[in-house]
Design a protein around this motif. Sequence first.
Motif, PDB file in Angstrom:
ATOM      1  N   UNK A  10       0.739  -1.359  -0.067  1.00 30.28           N
ATOM      2  CA  UNK A  10       0.140   0.041  -0.148  1.00 30.28           C
ATOM      3  C   UNK A  10       1.024   1.246   0.147  1.00 30.28           C
ATOM      4  N   UNK A  11       1.853   1.074   0.856  1.00 36.70           N
ATOM      5  CA  UNK A  11       2.857   2.502   0.718  1.00 36.70           C
ATOM      6  C   UNK A  11       3.407   2.517  -0.712  1.00 36.70           C
ATOM      7  N   UNK A  12       3.839   1.594  -1.121  1.00 41.54           N
ATOM      8  CA  UNK A  12       4.536   1.387  -2.323  1.00 41.54           C
ATOM      9  C   UNK A  12       3.553   2.139  -3.687  1.00 41.54           C
ATOM     10  N   UNK A  13       2.103   1.766  -3.443  1.00 48.59           N
ATOM     11  CA  UNK A  13       1.146   2.355  -4.243  1.00 48.59           C
ATOM     12  C   UNK A  13       1.097   3.965  -3.972  1.00 48.59           C
ATOM     13  N   UNK A  14       1.223   4.299  -2.841  1.00 51.33           N
ATOM     14  CA  UNK A  14       1.124   5.691  -2.638  1.00 51.33           C
ATOM     15  C   UNK A  14       2.306   6.498  -3.338  1.00 51.33           C
ATOM     16  N   UNK A  15       3.452   5.769  -3.014  1.00 49.79           N
ATOM     17  CA  UNK A  15       4.552   6.249  -3.468  1.00 49.79           C
ATOM     18  C   UNK A  15       4.978   6.414  -5.101  1.00 49.79           C
ATOM     19  N   UNK A  16       4.011   5.347  -5.613  1.00 48.63           N
ATOM     20  CA  UNK A  16       4.157   5.258  -7.222  1.00 48.63           C
ATOM     21  C   UNK A  16       3.219   6.173  -7.642  1.00 48.63           C
ATOM     22  N   UNK A  17       2.052   6.670  -6.935  1.00 50.38           N
ATOM     23  CA  UNK A  17       0.999   7.802  -7.491  1.00 50.38           C
ATOM     24  C   UNK A  17       1.848   9.023  -7.294  1.00 50.38           C
ATOM     25  N   UNK A  18       2.395   9.336  -6.270  1.00 51.30           N
ATOM     26  CA  UNK A  18       2.939  10.616  -6.204  1.00 51.30           C
ATOM     27  C   UNK A  18       4.399  10.766  -7.206  1.00 51.30           C
TER      28      UNK A  18
END
Length: 213
Positions: free
Chosen positions: A175-183
């Motif tokens: 989930x953190x990786x998905x946040x970083x990817x979106x940013x």
Amino acid sequence: MRASDRAYATLREDIVEWRLRPGAVLAEVEQSERLGVSRTPLREALGRLTAEGLTTAAGGRGVVVTDISLDSIDELFELRETLEVRAAALAAVRGEPAVFADLQAQLLRAPELLSSEDPARRDYYALVSRLDDAMDAAIANSYLAQAMRNLRVHLVRVRRLAADDTARLKAASAEHAAIAEAIAAGNSRLAEAATTVHLHRSLTHLKATYAAR
């Protein structure tokens, strides 16, 4: 470092790391002796902790470590959603894509850190802290960043209720990786959505763990 600052830092860490558990009484004489400070700087330290919500006055019992209840968890996550969803959107607009792309790559490898015991697991928490720090820097809003830092003190303490569940931590790393990817992609709406999903799943897990205690 002043005696009151030293006492504050030690007590704060002890509370956050659950060495001083919710409901623990912080007797002045006992804590003064343990920390090697007089009662005046200890009182200053306790005052700062009370202002942060980590301790509270309990009538004739003196100062105690604040309890953690389901209501307090809900309140923390209400504030967390308000702050972190907005921060993720701002970071997507204002952040350096390369910084978050690198963090995404590391977070995708994070399950390897979670397959073993400490100290590798501490490396995972350090990586999550790096994501927090990167977002604080990217949003370019000192007031919002400070509000989130203040909130994280309580969130670290609440996280202990999850008992470091490996399956949940591995899911959280994705989930953190998905946040970083979106940013990194500069997609503020996706960053908001990814953050909302992460917070919802974290809260659901925490409440289920709390109920099972």
